[in-house]
Motif scaffolding. Structure first.
Motif, PDB file in Angstrom:
ATOM      1  N   ASP A 341       0.887  -1.178   0.000  1.00  0.00           N
ATOM      2  CA  ASP A 341       0.000   0.000   0.000  1.00  0.00           C
ATOM      3  C   ASP A 341       0.917   1.217   0.000  1.00  0.00           C
ATOM      4  OD1 ASP A 341      -1.964   1.934   0.682  1.00  0.00           O
ATOM      5  OD2 ASP A 341      -1.628   1.570   2.823  1.00  0.00           O
ATOM      6  N   GLY A 373      -5.744   0.349  -7.251  1.00  0.00           N
ATOM      7  CA  GLY A 373      -5.536   1.382  -6.236  1.00  0.00           C
ATOM      8  C   GLY A 373      -6.085   2.735  -6.623  1.00  0.00           C
ATOM      9  N   HIS A 381      -2.004  -0.123  -4.755  1.00  0.00           N
ATOM     10  CA  HIS A 381      -2.109  -1.370  -4.001  1.00  0.00           C
ATOM     11  C   HIS A 381      -1.570  -2.462  -4.916  1.00  0.00           C
ATOM     12  CE1 HIS A 381      -4.303   0.529  -0.881  1.00  0.00           C
ATOM     13  NE2 HIS A 381      -5.413   0.682  -1.543  1.00  0.00           N
ATOM     14  N   HIS A 421      -3.316   2.129   4.786  1.00  0.00           N
ATOM     15  CA  HIS A 421      -3.702   0.997   5.635  1.00  0.00           C
ATOM     16  C   HIS A 421      -3.122   1.088   7.038  1.00  0.00           C
ATOM     17  CE1 HIS A 421      -4.388  -1.644   1.788  1.00  0.00           C
ATOM     18  NE2 HIS A 421      -5.301  -0.708   1.942  1.00  0.00           N
TER      19      HIS A 421
END
Ligand code: MLT
Ligand code: ZN
Length: 463
Positions: A341, A373, A381, A421
């Motif tokens: 991430d 993402g 991502h 995240h």
């Protein structure tokens, strides 16, 4: 197992029915959405008031008992995982709507309120809470704040931090603090509210939150574009953001689309397959915006950037197009993915994409890599899928090897090893690629102020 005298005191705080010791409960409340760690808390408590949270923290201080705060358990970095006999304090029961003020457009809720319920409440008042993501049906507002959750509308509305105007917290010392009290303007020294936002439970427990609501946005339209190559997505972003009011600019690769279509039964957006897809959403209160979008699409096609496109004609079609993006994460869990991430500034994305693509191709020749993402925010991502039958430990070791190189690349680009995240357990080893030694030292000093006995979520973010 906690000694009886501590269990008895916990019972005297929350009552017998809200102290959970069953193996199933320990498993359920001791883990987040990650699969790397085993849940092993000693007990779970479900406080219903801020005073109960305070009593629990005071008790934990007396007995040097580590606390893991737990929200909707949708986290992806192990931030809410209890692996070592900790006491899990689950905020699920602090889930009331506490206050709504139409003039201030402010809403105060318990930390355990589910994001979607908060969004629905706002809608019923004719207002709008703009932070949104695929897990909004189960994530809780307290967890969103503790991780400063991002999601799919950051390009227009920013992260959770932008919407929190007040917090009631219990610090690691057991103090109750009311931070900022819903004020729009408040220049009275350090803003401790912002320290708690994104602190991942390491400073204390977020118990109540006041969020800013706004007027609902105008109608919007969704477009999915098939894009010729990875780097070109940024040309497409530049083109569309120059002419439209974008509320989302997401992307996913063909392999992500194939899996979502195969496992969720969604329809493919169009017949032509493309290596990558951009999904964008724009305000379209009048036909002018749609005409403008079509012109921009034509320009992108002339340039050879875009192969095909579909545009939503109704709310249902828009929702169905969104599912192609939003269902990727849950679909991929069956491959036990190693999740990245990462982010860099949008202006540096074109160069970064070339380098990261090269690094990934060299580093994981035998693994399937799925890209998706929030590319409009500079956030990728990157999920590496475990081949069937490949031993988990070996897979993990191989992926971790590359994380150091990825970290260095991010450091070179002044990027982030965790865009949205959080750090938790998963990213703490890589924190130093994004934050200097001096910064990490200062973070440790700040933790000591709020949590001198080191009982709040120990081992998360840093050791
Ligand atoms: C997403 O953007 O879908 C979420 O952050 C979840 C994920 O990265 O898997
Ligand atoms: Zn995301």
């Amino acid at each position: 197992m906690l000694p009886d005298h501590i269990l008895n005191q916990l019972v005297s705080i929350v009552g017998e029915s809200r102290l959970l010791l069953d193996a199933d409960d320990l498993q359920h409340f001791g883990i987040d959405r990650t699969t790397e760690w085993q849940a092993a808390p000693s007990a779970v408590v479900l406080p219903e008031t801020v005073q109960e949270v305070q009593s629990i923290v005071r008790l934990a201080n007396q007995h040097n008992l580590a606390i893991v705060p737990s929200g909707g358990r949708t986290g992806l970095s192990g931030g809410a995982v209890a692996t070592d006999g900790e006491l899990v304090v689950a905020l699920d029961r602090l889930n009331k709507i506490i206050d709504f003020n139409p003039l201030d457009r402010s809403l105060t809720v318990g930390a355990g309120t589910i994001t979607a319920q908060l969004q629905q409440f706002a809608e019923q008042q004719g207002l709008f809470y703009p932070v949104d993501f695929a897990s909004s049906g189960s994530s809780q507002i307290g967890g969103n704040i503790a991780t400063n959750a991002g999601g799919i509308k950051v390009i227009k509305y920013g992260m959770t931090r932008n919407w929190v105007i007040g917090l009631k917290v219990v610090t690691g010392t057991g103090e109750i603090l009311e931070l900022n009290k819903g004020l729009a303007k408040n220049n009275t020294g350090y803003d401790l509210r912002h320290l708690f936002i994104g602190s991942e439970g390491t400073l204390g427990l977020i118990c109540e939150a006041t969020v800013q609501l706004i007027q609902p946005p105008p109608e919007s339209t969704v477009m999915v574009l098939g894009v010729n190559d990875f780097a070109t997505i940024m040309d497409v972003l530049k083109c569309f953001s120059s002419g439209l009011d974008l509320s989302a600019f997401e992307f996913f690769s063909q392999s992500a689309l194939e899996k979502v279509v195969a496992y969720r039964g969604h329809a493919t957006p169009f017949q032509t397959s493309a290596p990558f897809y951009a999904l964008l959403e724009f305000a379209s209160a009048d036909q002018g915006a749609i005409d403008q979008a079509m012109q921009l699409f034509e320009h992108c096609t002339e340039q050879g950037w875009v192969l095909d496109a579909v545009i939503s004609q109704s709310l249902t079609q828009a929702k169905n197009l969104w599912k192609l993006r939003e269902d990727i994460s849950e679909t991929l869990w069956q491959w036990q993915p190693y999740k990245n991430d990462i982010s860099v500034r949008v202006s540096r994305m074109p160069d970064f994409i070339r380098e990261v693509d090269q690094l990934v191709a060299q580093s994981y020749p035998d693994f399937e890599v799925v890209w998706y993402g929030h590319i409009g925010d500079g956030n990728l991502h990157l999920n590496i899928l475990k081949p069937e039958g490949f031993p988990v430990d070996q897979f993990h070791a191989n992926c971790v090897n590359v994380s150091a190189e990825m970290g260095q690349l991010l450091a070179d680009y002044e990027g982030s090893v965790s865009a949205e995240h959080g750090v938790g357990l998963l990213k703490k080893e890589y924190l130093h690629y994004s934050r200097s030694a001096a910064e990490i030292d200062m973070m440790r000093s700040i933790k000591r102020v709020f949590d001198p006995n080191h009982i709040m979520n120990p081992g998360k973010v840093f050791d």
